[in-house]
Scaffold this active site. Structure first.
Site, PDB file in Angstrom:
ATOM      1  N   HIS A  54      26.629  53.318  24.042  1.00 36.89           N
ATOM      2  CA  HIS A  54      26.176  53.564  25.241  1.00 36.89           C
ATOM      3  C   HIS A  54      24.602  53.304  25.438  1.00 36.89           C
ATOM      4  CE1 HIS A  54      29.760  55.728  26.537  1.00 36.89           C
ATOM      5  NE2 HIS A  54      30.004  56.000  25.281  1.00 36.89           N
ATOM      6  N   LEU A  55      24.341  52.251  26.303  1.00 36.22           N
ATOM      7  CA  LEU A  55      22.862  52.047  26.306  1.00 36.22           C
ATOM      8  C   LEU A  55      22.288  52.651  27.724  1.00 36.22           C
ATOM      9  CD1 LEU A  55      23.006  48.248  25.262  1.00 36.22           C
ATOM     10  CD2 LEU A  55      22.262  49.821  24.357  1.00 36.22           C
ATOM     11  N   ARG A  56      22.867  53.246  28.631  1.00 32.81           N
ATOM     12  CA  ARG A  56      22.507  54.098  29.513  1.00 32.81           C
ATOM     13  C   ARG A  56      21.779  53.338  30.809  1.00 32.81           C
ATOM     14  NH1 ARG A  56      25.864  57.517  28.128  1.00 32.81           N
ATOM     15  NH2 ARG A  56      25.477  59.054  26.691  1.00 32.81           N
ATOM     16  N   ASN A  86      30.093  53.367  31.244  1.00 42.63           N
ATOM     17  CA  ASN A  86      29.639  54.462  32.301  1.00 42.63           C
ATOM     18  C   ASN A  86      28.366  54.842  32.757  1.00 42.63           C
ATOM     19  OD1 ASN A  86      29.114  55.162  29.717  1.00 42.63           O
ATOM     20  ND2 ASN A  86      29.716  57.191  29.520  1.00 42.63           N
ATOM     21  N   ASP A 146      35.743  54.204  29.034  1.00 42.64           N
ATOM     22  CA  ASP A 146      35.185  55.342  28.134  1.00 42.64           C
ATOM     23  C   ASP A 146      34.476  56.236  28.919  1.00 42.64           C
ATOM     24  OD1 ASP A 146      34.715  56.254  25.442  1.00 42.64           O
ATOM     25  OD2 ASP A 146      32.877  55.934  25.847  1.00 42.64           O
ATOM     26  N   HIS A 226      37.335  55.635  19.124  1.00 40.00           N
ATOM     27  CA  HIS A 226      37.141  57.051  18.551  1.00 40.00           C
ATOM     28  C   HIS A 226      38.114  57.751  17.956  1.00 40.00           C
ATOM     29  CE1 HIS A 226      37.192  58.310  22.415  1.00 40.00           C
ATOM     30  NE2 HIS A 226      35.844  57.807  22.858  1.00 40.00           N
ATOM     31  N   ASP A 299      29.732  54.960  19.064  1.00 40.08           N
ATOM     32  CA  ASP A 299      29.795  55.654  20.216  1.00 40.08           C
ATOM     33  C   ASP A 299      28.292  56.291  20.299  1.00 40.08           C
ATOM     34  OD1 ASP A 299      30.434  56.967  22.399  1.00 40.08           O
ATOM     35  OD2 ASP A 299      31.813  58.440  21.427  1.00 40.08           O
ATOM     36  N   HIS A 303      21.101  61.249  24.629  1.00 43.16           N
ATOM     37  CA  HIS A 303      20.931  62.083  25.860  1.00 43.16           C
ATOM     38  C   HIS A 303      19.581  62.669  25.720  1.00 43.16           C
ATOM     39  CE1 HIS A 303      24.905  62.318  27.156  1.00 43.16           C
ATOM     40  NE2 HIS A 303      25.537  62.393  25.991  1.00 43.16           N
TER      41      HIS A 303
END
Lengths: 429, 310
Positions: A54-56, A86, A146, A226, A299, A303
């Site tokens: 997740h690179l956001r 996402n 995901d 996962h 994964d 955050h």
């Protein structure tokens, strides 16, 4: 021209490796060049490939960007990462996936392969334009909602069928939504005592069972994100024995940590799927050793601080993974004797590149092959500190733990992205 | 003992010391001036993220009888609902110099977070966290049992306690199971299987799905509040069916041994888990529980704060 001196490809005999024009030019002894990196007997691996990052960006650049995330990837020994869909906006159009891909190109620390959303807005209602994403400059081959399960059986069937046209794969986040409403941690003895709503293993296993049957029925490729439970392993074992085209990943944290961590109520350990029981951890390790679980995927889920410095129920799911993945695999799989370095290379580079259809990654360490390489010292002992994280975020669950092994250097098409364990700063273009 | 977060943290000696202290402090209630100077100059903050008038005023009365300064901080709307974060609230209280924080929060583990995060230095008392624990409720329940059935002295060795109802969502049940086990009582949980948590068989208690069978030898029957909205999540089919199978009505009460007590942590759903005539019966000690709550909370505050320098 660079020579990596005294390195052990896949843990074998000590050699020198000469890199020129982005490829491996020579493997031998006594090689010299203007630029020399002494590996002092460290392990040389093909650059690692992460199928689940997740690179956001776009949307949560306060937690991570493509640039910061790929720097963390490089420090972890990765040369290619798959950026999950996402984001905000969701990567469900050619425009968004091309933007993410281009940001990766510009940063230059790892090849970024965007994952396309299966359904519009990850809403699970109608298919996103999968073909447009596949045909875009980003060449999307992995599609996933995901964070959400494609729980509608008909939609899942159609997605599996549709991506066959361009050799795509659906990566399923296996989580039966009704069985996991408000779920906070693994459902077991501890969830009952701690008063945290349980996430039962059956919610993962039921979806995997359904989807391997669907994949079999329509003759499609299926990938399971996962995998976290012993029961999932048994279903995968059965599916593979039947010749069903399914692959599966396990995260480093599911190889190392258990639900016992929740007794601290520190949401640094809150992740989806949740950390499971010790017997589940033993089962996924064994499955990875046997190849029932094909690959390790991080994964990596950055955050912002405020999303973890709060009460458990209010916290976000997820933990950092890129920078610590190889040390954790070393700790749980190599030092325990379950895998050798050839098998690690398969599970963290070759096979993830195959599943993602990433050309020029996960290649053998041979003359003429692209110089995507990782140099790893498996013996150095270090105490993980959150402040050591190269990611923009700090939510590592390993802070304070002793791990073995550090990435000394990473090369992407012959260009060093990491040297002496430190990110190489590129001249800005 | 620096905080009171969970009854699992209490040894039998510590638990009995709280009950004994509560018994001594109870005598204050019989005096014309119901006040001790013990905690003069100390500040106790009641930090309530959930509405709970009865628990809050019980803690408030306890702190005031010990002459502490009491600040009521009603932080309705935690970070869960986009209000101020628990961390910022805690830092604020620390800046104001709170010696003890009594926290009620909808999230399991919130009190634990407050005590272990380093955000505040004062003592933390868990006044109910999500579906986890409510330790002072269990202590006041144990006090009430000991007062009525054991002459307000010693342990609860051999006492048969039946706890009935929504164990899954009940912090009262959890705290009671651990504490009563520590004090030597035999606990039986009675509930429909849907309202028992996974793993309950590892708890130090018996499980019975049949209320009629369970209460025959009970010394204490404790009825838990059942929220009607549970019906919508398919935990049980209807209020009437729940009431028939797991409610305590006058007819069932007659099968109890003569000395047996009926307890309820409140607030009650009359007609649901407990019939009105049972709630008001002589053997019902529900109001004693409320009275004893003040004594027990005085004891907890006294033991956590009393030894420290003012």
């Amino acid at each position: 021209m660079t020579v990596l001196k005294n390195v052990r490809p896949l843990g074998g005999d000590i050699v020198d490796v000469r890199i020129e024009d982005g490829v491996i030019a020579q493997i031998g002894t006594g090689l010299e060049a203007a630029e020399v990196v002494d590996g002092a007997g460290a392990i040389l691996l093909p650059g690692l490939v992460d199928l689940h990052t997740h690179l956001r960006e776009p949307g949560r650049e306060d937690a991570e960007t493509v640039a910061t995330g790929t720097r963390a990837a490089a420090v972890g020994g990765f040369t290619a990462v798959h950026a999950m869909a996402n984001t905000d906006p969701v990567a469900d159009t050619a425009g968004v996936v091309e933007q993410v891909w281009r940001l990766g190109e510009e940063a230059g620390y790892a090849d970024v392969r965007p994952v396309g959303a299966v359904t519009v807005g990850l809403a699970g209602e109608r298919l996103a334009e999968l073909g447009a994403m596949a045909d875009s400059a980003a060449h999307v081959r992995v599609f996933s909602d995901d964070g959400h399960c494609v729980s509608d059986a008909l939609l899942m069937r159609r997605a599996l069928e549709y991506v066959k046209a361009f050799d795509g794969v659906i990566a399923q986040h296996a989580q039966e939504p009704r069985l996991t409403e408000g779920a906070q941690m693994h459902e077991g003895d501890l969830s009952g005592q701690l008063g945290l709503r349980g996430w039962p293993a059956v919610a993962e296993e039921a979806i995997i069972a359904r989807d391997v049957l669907l994949a079999d029925h329509v003759g499609s490729r299926l990938h399971i994100c996962h995998v976290s439970t012993a029961g999932s392993v048994e279903i995968l074992r059965w599916a593979k024995s039947r010749g069903i085209s399914v692959t599966a990943e396990v995260t480093p944290h599911h190889l190392l940590l258990t639900d016992q961590t929740a007794t601290t109520y520190d949401p640094i350990y809150k992740v989806n799927p949740p950390l499971r029981s010790p017997s589940d951890v033993a089962a996924v390790r064994q499955a990875l050793a046997e190849g029932i679980i094909d690959i390790v995927a991080t994964d990596h889920a950055p955050h912002a601080m405020e999303d973890k410095e709060c009460e458990w129920a209010a916290a976000s799911f997820g933990m950092l993974g890129l920078q610590t993945a190889l040390p954790v695999v070393n700790e749980t799989m190599v030092r325990t004797g379950l895998l050798d370095w050839t098998e690690v290379a398969a599970r963290m580079s070759t096979v993830p590149a195959e599943i993602g259809r990433v050309s020029n990654h996960g290649r053998p360490i041979e003359v003429g092959e692209p110089a995507n390489l990782t140099l790893f010292d498996p013996d150095v002992e270090w105490v993980v500190q959150a402040s050591d994280m190269v990611s923009r975020s700090r939510n590592t669950p390993y802070a304070g733990m002793v791990l073995h092994g550090k990435v000394l250097g990473t090369w992407l098409r012959g260009r060093a992205t990491v040297l002496d364990g430190v990110v190489v700063e590129f001249e800005t273009v | 003992m620096r905080h009171l977060l969970s009854t699992t943290d209490l040894t039998q000696d510590e638990a009995l010391s709280i009950l004994d202290t509560a018994r001594e402090l109870a005598q204050v209630a019989d005096r014309p001036v119901k006040k001790l100077p013990t905690l003069r100059g100390r500040t106790v903050v009641n930090l309530f993220f959930e509405d709970s008038t009865r628990t809050r005023i019980s803690f408030e009365a306890a702190a005031k009888r010990l002459s502490a300064d009491v600040i009521n901080f009603s932080a309705k709307g935690s970070s869960l609902s986009k209000g101020e974060s628990l961390k910022d609230t805690a830092l604020t209280l620390q800046a104001m110099g709170a010696d003890a924080v009594v926290i009620r929060h909808g999230a399991s583990g919130a009190a634990h977070r407050l005590a272990t995060s380093g955000w505040i230095r004062g003592a933390v008392i868990n006044a109910g966290d999500g579906t986890h624990e409510h330790p002072t409720q269990a202590l006041l329940d144990a006090y009430t049992m000991r007062d009525h059935l054991r002459g307000n002295t010693g342990s609860l060795e051999g006492l048969n306690v039946v706890i009935v109802g929504d164990v899954l969502h009940s912090r009262v049940a959890r705290s009671n199971v651990w504490l009563l086990d520590t004090l030597g009582a035999n606990v039986t949980l009675v509930a429909p299987p849907t309202l028992l948590p996974v793993g309950v068989e590892t708890w130090p208690c018996q499980i019975n799905y049949d209320l009629d069978e369970a209460i025959v030898k009970a010394d204490v029957v404790m009825m838990l509040r059942v929220q009607l909205e549970r019906m919508n999540a398919a935990f049980f089919p209807s209020a009437r069916e729940y009431s028939r199978r797991y409610g305590l009505d006058a007819q069932r009460m007659r099968t109890l041994p003569d000395h047996a007590l009926v307890m309820h942590p409140g607030p009650m759903n009359r007609g649901m888990e407990i019939a009105a005539d049972v709630a008001d019966a002589d053997r019902s000690v529900i109001l004693d529980q409320v009275t004893n709550g003040v004594h027990v909370r005085m004891a907890v505050l006294y033991l956590l704060l009393g030894g420290q320098e003012a």
